[in-house]
Write a protein that holds these residues in place. Structure first.
Motif, PDB file in Angstrom:
ATOM      1  N   SER A   1       1.196  49.302  50.881  1.00  0.00           N
ATOM      2  CA  SER A   1       0.999  47.985  50.000  1.00  0.00           C
ATOM      3  C   SER A   1       0.631  46.933  51.301  1.00  0.00           C
ATOM      4  N   MET A   2       0.829  47.442  52.608  1.00  0.00           N
ATOM      5  CA  MET A   2       0.643  46.847  54.451  1.00  0.00           C
ATOM      6  C   MET A   2      -0.554  45.947  53.460  1.00  0.00           C
ATOM      7  N   ASN A   3      -0.867  44.189  54.359  1.00  0.00           N
ATOM      8  CA  ASN A   3      -2.160  43.881  53.444  1.00  0.00           C
ATOM      9  C   ASN A   3      -2.043  43.807  54.921  1.00  0.00           C
ATOM     10  N   PRO A   4      -3.423  44.615  56.678  1.00  0.00           N
ATOM     11  CA  PRO A   4      -3.310  43.851  58.015  1.00  0.00           C
ATOM     12  C   PRO A   4      -3.151  42.051  57.988  1.00  0.00           C
ATOM     13  N   LYS A   5      -3.791  41.951  57.403  1.00  0.00           N
ATOM     14  CA  LYS A   5      -3.740  39.918  57.754  1.00  0.00           C
ATOM     15  C   LYS A   5      -2.616  39.671  57.563  1.00  0.00           C
ATOM     16  N   ILE A   6      -2.096  39.709  56.734  1.00  0.00           N
ATOM     17  CA  ILE A   6      -0.501  39.162  56.246  1.00  0.00           C
ATOM     18  C   ILE A   6      -0.014  40.134  56.188  1.00  0.00           C
ATOM     19  N   PRO A   7       0.753  40.534  57.250  1.00  0.00           N
ATOM     20  CA  PRO A   7       1.835  41.831  57.452  1.00  0.00           C
ATOM     21  C   PRO A   7       3.067  41.881  56.830  1.00  0.00           C
ATOM     22  N   ASN A   8       3.146  40.190  57.237  1.00  0.00           N
ATOM     23  CA  ASN A   8       4.639  40.086  57.273  1.00  0.00           C
ATOM     24  C   ASN A   8       5.019  39.788  55.481  1.00  0.00           C
ATOM     25  N   ARG A   9       3.913  39.648  54.269  1.00  0.00           N
ATOM     26  CA  ARG A   9       4.126  39.331  53.015  1.00  0.00           C
ATOM     27  C   ARG A   9       3.495  40.675  52.690  1.00  0.00           C
ATOM     28  N   ASN A  10       4.551  41.479  53.084  1.00  0.00           N
ATOM     29  CA  ASN A  10       4.862  43.380  51.659  1.00  0.00           C
ATOM     30  C   ASN A  10       6.366  43.163  51.028  1.00  0.00           C
ATOM     31  N   PRO A  11       5.014  43.161  49.495  1.00  0.00           N
ATOM     32  CA  PRO A  11       6.318  43.662  48.969  1.00  0.00           C
ATOM     33  C   PRO A  11       7.634  44.692  49.011  1.00  0.00           C
ATOM     34  N   HIS A  12       7.009  45.108  50.003  1.00  0.00           N
ATOM     35  CA  HIS A  12       8.231  46.924  49.921  1.00  0.00           C
ATOM     36  C   HIS A  12       8.307  47.035  50.758  1.00  0.00           C
ATOM     37  N   GLN A  13       8.510  45.934  51.896  1.00  0.00           N
ATOM     38  CA  GLN A  13       8.805  45.381  53.387  1.00  0.00           C
ATOM     39  C   GLN A  13       9.669  44.281  53.626  1.00  0.00           C
ATOM     40  N   SER A  14      10.523  43.330  52.966  1.00  0.00           N
ATOM     41  CA  SER A  14      10.729  42.223  53.269  1.00  0.00           C
ATOM     42  C   SER A  14      12.140  41.732  54.149  1.00  0.00           C
ATOM     43  N   HIS A  15      12.323  40.442  53.704  1.00  0.00           N
ATOM     44  CA  HIS A  15      14.031  40.054  54.170  1.00  0.00           C
ATOM     45  C   HIS A  15      14.777  40.431  52.801  1.00  0.00           C
ATOM     46  N   LEU A  16      14.596  40.582  51.738  1.00  0.00           N
ATOM     47  CA  LEU A  16      15.333  40.997  50.465  1.00  0.00           C
ATOM     48  C   LEU A  16      15.816  42.681  50.470  1.00  0.00           C
ATOM     49  N   GLY A  17      14.943  43.196  51.249  1.00  0.00           N
ATOM     50  CA  GLY A  17      15.814  44.716  51.666  1.00  0.00           C
ATOM     51  C   GLY A  17      15.172  45.477  50.429  1.00  0.00           C
ATOM     52  N   GLU A  18      16.308  46.491  50.758  1.00  0.00           N
ATOM     53  CA  GLU A  18      15.794  47.649  49.359  1.00  0.00           C
ATOM     54  C   GLU A  18      15.892  47.220  48.419  1.00  0.00           C
ATOM     55  N   ILE A  19      15.735  46.544  47.488  1.00  0.00           N
ATOM     56  CA  ILE A  19      16.205  46.059  45.943  1.00  0.00           C
ATOM     57  C   ILE A  19      16.266  46.990  45.040  1.00  0.00           C
ATOM     58  N   ASP A  20      16.281  46.862  44.397  1.00  0.00           N
ATOM     59  CA  ASP A  20      15.947  47.902  42.405  1.00  0.00           C
ATOM     60  C   ASP A  20      14.273  47.072  41.937  1.00  0.00           C
ATOM     61  N   CYS A  21      13.610  48.679  41.959  1.00  0.00           N
ATOM     62  CA  CYS A  21      12.468  48.317  41.931  1.00  0.00           C
ATOM     63  C   CYS A  21      12.169  47.396  40.422  1.00  0.00           C
ATOM     64  N   VAL A  22      12.786  47.898  39.293  1.00  0.00           N
ATOM     65  CA  VAL A  22      12.718  47.012  38.496  1.00  0.00           C
ATOM     66  C   VAL A  22      13.338  45.777  38.619  1.00  0.00           C
ATOM     67  N   VAL A  23      13.369  44.956  39.345  1.00  0.00           N
ATOM     68  CA  VAL A  23      13.174  43.436  40.098  1.00  0.00           C
ATOM     69  C   VAL A  23      12.040  42.778  39.936  1.00  0.00           C
ATOM     70  N   CYS A  24      11.097  43.607  40.147  1.00  0.00           N
ATOM     71  CA  CYS A  24      10.090  43.521  40.005  1.00  0.00           C
ATOM     72  C   CYS A  24       8.894  44.421  38.954  1.00  0.00           C
ATOM     73  N   HIS A  25       9.058  45.459  38.952  1.00  0.00           N
ATOM     74  CA  HIS A  25       8.342  46.479  38.275  1.00  0.00           C
ATOM     75  C   HIS A  25       9.281  46.377  36.982  1.00  0.00           C
ATOM     76  N   MET A  26       8.358  46.436  35.524  1.00  0.00           N
ATOM     77  CA  MET A  26       9.473  46.100  34.215  1.00  0.00           C
ATOM     78  C   MET A  26       8.327  46.653  33.320  1.00  0.00           C
ATOM     79  N   ALA A  27       9.109  47.991  32.891  1.00  0.00           N
ATOM     80  CA  ALA A  27       8.110  49.102  31.810  1.00  0.00           C
ATOM     81  C   ALA A  27       7.676  48.597  30.987  1.00  0.00           C
ATOM     82  N   HIS A  28       8.308  47.653  30.068  1.00  0.00           N
ATOM     83  CA  HIS A  28       7.696  47.623  28.639  1.00  0.00           C
ATOM     84  C   HIS A  28       7.795  45.937  28.429  1.00  0.00           C
ATOM     85  N   LYS A  29       8.008  45.292  29.700  1.00  0.00           N
ATOM     86  CA  LYS A  29       7.806  44.160  29.446  1.00  0.00           C
ATOM     87  C   LYS A  29       6.632  43.323  30.639  1.00  0.00           C
ATOM     88  N   PRO A  30       5.989  42.771  30.923  1.00  0.00           N
ATOM     89  CA  PRO A  30       5.264  42.148  32.132  1.00  0.00           C
ATOM     90  C   PRO A  30       6.259  42.392  33.278  1.00  0.00           C
TER      91      PRO A  30
END
Ligand code: HEC
Ligand code: HEC
Ligand code: HEC
Ligand code: HEC
Length: 126
Positions: free
Chosen positions: A78-107
């Protein structure tokens, strides 16, 4: 005979309940992440470990990572070379729960956007 009828009734109820759960949580048309998976023949149990999940259930990162790889692998994808630090999977939040962002049965929701309004990050499964 009586017992056989009872058994059939019980089986019918279980099947009916499973169908009801399937329609409420894997509806092909709702477009949420759960349906995106069930449309690829991934069963409720592949994520939940149980065929009939109950209210309050969630899914641990290790389960998602069995199929999708670790944060490290996801970040490379998911790294975008134009904005390499704006990576949803690598940030100052660390390795948080996937479900903070990826809900399965709601948006699903890119949590980063809540604080970084100008990021305009898209996420599958609206
Ligand atoms: C891609 C993995 C995945 C699949 C496949 C999946 N789920 Fe889920 N499910 C989740 C996640 C993640 C949550 C927690 C976040 C949420 O509620 O969206 C959840 C939550 C739930 C909950 C609790 C909801 C609540 O409001 O407390 C139920 C019930 C549920 N799922 C049922 C099902 C059923 C039934 C199926 C199959 C038709 C299914 N799920 C398929 C990932 C999945
Ligand atoms: C049993 C394997 C399996 C599990 C467990 C699983 N997935 Fe998936 N996931 C898939 C497959 C297969 C696809 C469809 C891939 C494709 O279409 O290219 C997919 C697609 C996705 C997509 C992309 C959807 C899109 O439209 O691009 C996301 C995001 C995703 N999964 C996140 C998750 C999360 C978060 C979890 C845990 C809650 C999870 N997955 C659990 C196999 C799995
Ligand atoms: C901070 C929010 C956030 C968290 C936490 C998060 N993701 Fe994502 N994820 C996103 C966004 C945004 C996208 C869409 C951007 C993209 O595809 O490059 C995405 C895309 C994906 C995709 C599909 C595209 C691809 O790169 O293959 C998968 C699969 C995925 N995430 C799995 C996971 C798993 C598994 C976890 C937990 C280990 C996780 N994500 C944690 C926000 C997040
Ligand atoms: C709870 C609020 C919050 C969330 C959620 C959040 N951030 Fe931040 N972030 C901050 C703050 C506060 C700073 C430091 C102040 C600043 O530079 O804006 C910061 C700084 C940054 C910076 C450096 C400054 C910049 O704007 O380039 C990046 C990159 C960044 N965050 C990326 C992310 C990503 C990627 C996510 C999601 C995976 C995320 N943040 C989620 C609050 C947040």
């Amino acid at each position: 005979m009586q017992n056989k009828l009872k058994l059939i009734t019980i089986l019918g109820c279980i099947l009916g309940f499973a169908c009801f759960m399937g329609l409420s949580y894997g509806g092909a048309a709702d477009g949420y992440l759960g349906s995106i998976h069930t449309n690829k023949n991934i069963r409720c149990a592949d994520c939940h470990g149980a065929a009939a999940p109950v209210k309050g259930d969630t899914v641990e990162n290790e389960v998602c990572s069995k199929c999708h790889g670790t944060y490290e692998k996801l970040a490379a994808k998911s790294m975008n070379p134009k904005i390499p630090n704006r990576n949803p999977h690598q940030s100052h939040l660390g390795e948080i729960d996937c479900v903070v962002c990826h809900m399965a049965h709601k948006p699903s929701e890119a949590y980063c956007n809540g604080c970084h309004a100008k990021f305009d990050m898209k996420i599958p499964g609206h």
